[in-house]
Structures are given as C-alpha cells and as structure tokens.
Design a protein around this motif. Structure first.
Motif, PDB file in Angstrom:
ATOM      1  N   VAL A 182     -13.593  73.001  27.851  1.00  0.00           N
ATOM      2  CA  VAL A 182     -12.338  72.137  27.897  1.00  0.00           C
ATOM      3  C   VAL A 182     -11.177  72.892  28.718  1.00  0.00           C
ATOM      4  O   VAL A 182     -10.490  72.483  29.829  1.00  0.00           O
ATOM      5  CB  VAL A 182     -12.105  71.309  26.803  1.00  0.00           C
ATOM      6  N   ALA A 183     -10.818  73.875  28.128  1.00  0.00           N
ATOM      7  CA  ALA A 183      -9.737  74.491  28.597  1.00  0.00           C
ATOM      8  C   ALA A 183      -9.757  75.136  30.010  1.00  0.00           C
ATOM      9  O   ALA A 183      -8.706  74.920  30.725  1.00  0.00           O
ATOM     10  CB  ALA A 183      -9.329  75.925  27.675  1.00  0.00           C
ATOM     11  N   ALA A 184     -10.978  75.511  30.542  1.00  0.00           N
ATOM     12  CA  ALA A 184     -11.245  75.935  31.974  1.00  0.00           C
ATOM     13  C   ALA A 184     -11.031  74.880  32.626  1.00  0.00           C
ATOM     14  O   ALA A 184     -10.655  75.151  33.845  1.00  0.00           O
ATOM     15  CB  ALA A 184     -12.527  76.877  31.748  1.00  0.00           C
ATOM     16  N   ILE A 185     -11.799  73.737  32.227  1.00  0.00           N
ATOM     17  CA  ILE A 185     -11.925  72.491  33.373  1.00  0.00           C
ATOM     18  C   ILE A 185     -10.513  72.028  33.294  1.00  0.00           C
ATOM     19  O   ILE A 185      -9.891  71.722  34.396  1.00  0.00           O
ATOM     20  CB  ILE A 185     -12.998  71.467  32.778  1.00  0.00           C
ATOM     21  N   GLN A 186      -9.763  71.997  32.414  1.00  0.00           N
ATOM     22  CA  GLN A 186      -8.203  71.578  32.507  1.00  0.00           C
ATOM     23  C   GLN A 186      -7.674  72.419  33.312  1.00  0.00           C
ATOM     24  O   GLN A 186      -6.678  71.734  34.182  1.00  0.00           O
ATOM     25  CB  GLN A 186      -7.534  71.302  31.057  1.00  0.00           C
ATOM     26  N   LYS A 187      -7.565  73.709  33.238  1.00  0.00           N
ATOM     27  CA  LYS A 187      -6.810  74.647  33.982  1.00  0.00           C
ATOM     28  C   LYS A 187      -7.022  74.323  35.556  1.00  0.00           C
ATOM     29  O   LYS A 187      -6.283  74.565  36.524  1.00  0.00           O
ATOM     30  CB  LYS A 187      -7.124  75.979  33.485  1.00  0.00           C
ATOM     31  N   CYS A 188      -8.465  74.451  35.799  1.00  0.00           N
ATOM     32  CA  CYS A 188      -8.971  74.410  37.128  1.00  0.00           C
ATOM     33  C   CYS A 188      -8.501  72.940  37.797  1.00  0.00           C
ATOM     34  O   CYS A 188      -7.872  72.785  38.950  1.00  0.00           O
ATOM     35  CB  CYS A 188     -10.412  74.470  37.144  1.00  0.00           C
TER      36      CYS A 188
END
Length: 191
Positions: free
Chosen positions: A107-113
């Motif tokens: 989730v953190a990587a998806i949100q950042k992207c």
C-alpha cells in the motif's frame, strides 16, 4: 517494437490519464448494456504493466465494474498531443478491488507512486475519510490493441500480452533513440 512503444505510451504519459470504458449493468433502469467512457486517472506501478487505480464506489465506472461479473473495463491511452498519425493503445482487462487495505499489496508504495503522478488525489486516498469512500484497485490488462498511427506506415493490431508485460524500462532507453521527440512512431514492424 510495438509492445515497447505501447508500454512507453502508457508508462510515460505525462498525465497518467486514459479513457476508461465500462458497461452499464443489466439492471440499470434506462441504460442497461450501454457503454460508458470517461477520463480516469491511473498510475503505473507494477513491472508487468498492471496499473494502480483509485477506486471510488460513487463513480459511474466503479459502479459498472462492481456490477460486472468479471470486473471488466478498458483503458485507452493516447499520445499527449493526439492526432490521427500518433500512437494510441487500448488495454482490455479486469479490475481487482482492495476494499480491505490490509489485503492490498504494498500500500505505501502504491500510494507514493499514485501521489507522485496525481498529487491532487491526496484528498481522496483510501482510509477513513469523508465524504467519499475510496479503495485501491489494480487494473490487469489481458488484451492489448495498439494503433501506431496511419495503417500504411505503422503497426495496427493486437500485441501479445507477454510481449507487453515484459517490455521494460531497459528497452525504453534503447528505443528512445528511435522515437521522435514526443511522437511515438515505429521505425520497424513486428508481429
């Protein structure tokens, strides 16, 4: 070459904006079975060409996807300056919705992207927010249709899924020299 150009078109769109097409459900009172198309934000995230979506059940697309037995949709992406001579691609696939944030992968990587490509979306991220509910979703293409430009000069047709999925960033650098500034056109034909 077509697979590389199609992935470059989707992955490096300056807007990360495509037209999503869905179909009204059979129980819709006036538009049952009719197509619906509207612009939709996406974020390139997965190495295989799957896209991250901010899925909001209030949207017409989301309602149509939720009513679809196979969660199907199409996302079409065109050159930032579209005209008949420029490339465009249609990705036909399915949407996986992560209603429970704990089941969404990374989730953190998806949100950042997603926020890198759409900073204005910070107000609508999934989580306990009002006034609208939002979830992360993944769009997985299963069929790719590419139009490189005019048919007598460029490839028009289906691209094998595996070729699209494996057309990666290493190949972009090598291909960039063969692509005119801002124009995605093929130098050679394959397929």
């Amino acid at each position: 070459m077509s697979a590389i150009l199609a992935r470059k078109l989707v992955d490096y769109s300056s807007l990360s904006l495509g037209n999503m097409a869905t179909v009204y459900p059979a129980d819709h009172p006036t538009l049952a079975g009719e197509p619906f198309s509207l612009q939709e934000y996406y974020a390139r995230h997965a190495p295989n060409g799957s896209l991250a979506l901010l899925f909001m059940p209030i949207s017409r697309h989301s309602q149509n996807v939720l009513a679809s037995s196979n969660r199907s949709a199409t996302i079409s992406v065109a050159d930032d300056h579209p005209d008949a001579s420029r490339a465009r691609v249609a990705l036909i696939g399915t949407v996986t919705i992560f209603k429970d944030l704990s089941t969404a992968p990374d989730v953190a990587a998806i949100q950042k992207c997603y926020l890198k490509q759409h900073p204005d979306a910070r107000h609508w991220l999934p989580g306990p927010r009002e006034p609208h509910i939002a979830y992360w979703a993944r769009f997985d293409p299963h069929t790719i249709y590419y139009v490189g430009g005019f048919g007598s000069e460029h490839y028009i047709g289906y691209i094998p899924l595996e070729a699209y999925q494996t057309a990666g960033s290493v190949q972009y650098d090598q291909t960039a020299k063969n692509i005119g500034s801002g124009r995605l056109h093929e130098q050679i034909r394959i397929l």
